[in-house]
Design an enzyme around this catalytic site. Structure first.
Site, PDB file in Angstrom:
ATOM      1  N   SER A  72       0.569   6.548  -3.444  1.00  0.00           N
ATOM      2  CA  SER A  72       0.004   6.941  -1.992  1.00  0.00           C
ATOM      3  C   SER A  72       1.274   6.943  -0.270  1.00  0.00           C
ATOM      4  O   SER A  72       0.812   7.374   0.084  1.00  0.00           O
ATOM      5  CB  SER A  72      -1.440   6.657  -1.578  1.00  0.00           C
ATOM      6  OG  SER A  72      -1.092   5.133  -0.750  1.00  0.00           O
ATOM      7  N   LYS A  91      -1.433   2.030   4.923  1.00  0.00           N
ATOM      8  CA  LYS A  91      -1.950   3.465   4.717  1.00  0.00           C
ATOM      9  C   LYS A  91      -0.906   3.667   6.562  1.00  0.00           C
ATOM     10  O   LYS A  91      -0.529   2.748   7.531  1.00  0.00           O
ATOM     11  CB  LYS A  91      -3.017   4.335   4.835  1.00  0.00           C
ATOM     12  CG  LYS A  91      -3.439   3.677   3.851  1.00  0.00           C
ATOM     13  CD  LYS A  91      -3.228   5.006   3.086  1.00  0.00           C
ATOM     14  CE  LYS A  91      -4.167   5.489   1.989  1.00  0.00           C
ATOM     15  NZ  LYS A  91      -3.960   4.541   0.713  1.00  0.00           N
TER      16      LYS A  91
END
Lengths: 219, 219
Positions: free
Chosen positions: A143, A179
DNA sequence: ATGTTCTATGAAAACTTGTTCACTGTCAAG
DNA sequence: CTTGACAGTGAACAAGTTTTCATAGAACAT
């Protein structure tokens, strides 16, 4: 370039190592002690030789003041390879913790538990001296590939208050994920750095474990 | 951390600049001349103050001998989030050596504040348990950018006999340089991974310090 | 007013350090 | 055998350098 004798080479190496470790040059008597000379003049002669051979520059009259002249290397005959370690300029470092793997994607429960291997990780320059809470995490998932953090990499997490745009290790659904932190007014989002992933993950309850300051990759 | 006065800051900066330029520290008289003091004792007092405030370490009795204590910089923004550490699965790790960033055998004093800062480095998975000779080097220069190793990165060097194609830390001209090892029969070359650099560097005397196994990058 | 701290002067003491001198031994080349 | 380069000892000197001592003005709080 005249060739250095073994002792001259050793003394030169010692001086370099000393300056690398202590940030200041050794005195002639320091060298004398190191090589167990009975007279400072033995060192003095070697230093003169090193200067005459052009690899060392002494600053006249100044104490502990020298400069290294980079050696020129010849370019014929066959190659002789020597192997040696880092030398005396190496410094011992504090150790850090390694907390296993982290999911940089959707939580991956298929993984057969965290490996929890021993591993050494670097601290960021700003907190090298005192970062007792720093730890490392192996990255699982893709990701964050647009931030050049790929599956198998190791990220170094350090505690602190993250700013907008920092990449953070956050606790979501009991999983630690990697993230980018996006602040919009009072609201906080987590953004995956992968075009194939949903852009923003809204959060109202968020636990930050730390800020990703470095990433370690196998060559 | 007690705050430095303007003059103390100026003297500290001058000392750092001097060491960066000359590779040796200024004497008290050098500083006195630079700042036009009428007495060496003016400098002496300031050096005492700098040491008392914890930013400079003097080596008693030794000439031109100091160490810089890296300053800790605080970073306080505000966020309303919870922070916690890695948890109980964290493991303490062994420590490794860091050989500093080396230019001409010297540490790089021009770095923001760091003079031989402590740093933690990771070991490769293959030698996590026992790699007492492993060390890390800060990369200076751009000769390996095509291998995705850039200026400012930290590479982890491990001992061993390099194979053809390995990226090695080699001692050339007293400097540790990072190059790809190319073997052609009995001849050995070092290849820079940058199109702007000469392809192969022939060597006859080559000292290999180790093989680059990992690279660490700041995020 | 008074004391304290910081900064600075001026001189000297004490120590560190580079440098020189006289002398010895080794080893290879001429 | 001699010569010269190289490496070293031992002692002493001279300069470089840090450190201490005595003193004093300015800024500042008590």
């Amino acid at each position: 370039m005249e060739e250095l004798t073994k002792k001259q080479r050793a003394i030169l190496d010692y001086m370099k190592a000393h300056v690398a470790e202590h940030t200041y040059w050794p005195s002639i008597r320091d060298i004398q002690a190191k090589f167990r000379f009975a007279s400072t003049n033995a060192v003095f002669g070697h230093l003169q030789a090193l200067e005459r051979k052009g690899v060392l520059q002494r600053i006249p009259g100044a104490a502990r003041a020298y400069k290294i002249v980079p050696e020129v290397l010849g370019d014929t005959s066959e190659t002789v390879i020597r192997y040696e370690g880092p030398g005396d300029d190496a410094i011992q470092f504090e150790s850090v913790k390694f907390a296993g793997s982290i999911a940089a994607g959707f939580p991956d429960y298929t993984e057969s538990s965290g490996v929890l291997d021993s591993m050494q990780v670097p601290l960021s320059p700003s907190s090298r001296r005192r970062a007792p809470e720093s730890f490392a995490l192996r990255v699982r998932g893709d990701s964050m590939i647009d931030a050049d953090i790929n599956d198998g990499d190791t990220v170094i997490i350090e505690p602190g208050v993250p700013k907008h745009g920092d990449i953070v290790a956050a606790l979501i659904d009991g999983e630690t994920t990697l993230k980018r932190l996006i602040k919009q007014g009072a609201k906080v989002y987590l953004k995956a750095e992968n075009q194939n992933y949903p852009d923003l993950i809204p959060t109202n309850s968020l636990t930050i474990q730390g800020i990703a300051k470095s990433v370690m990759k196998r060559i």
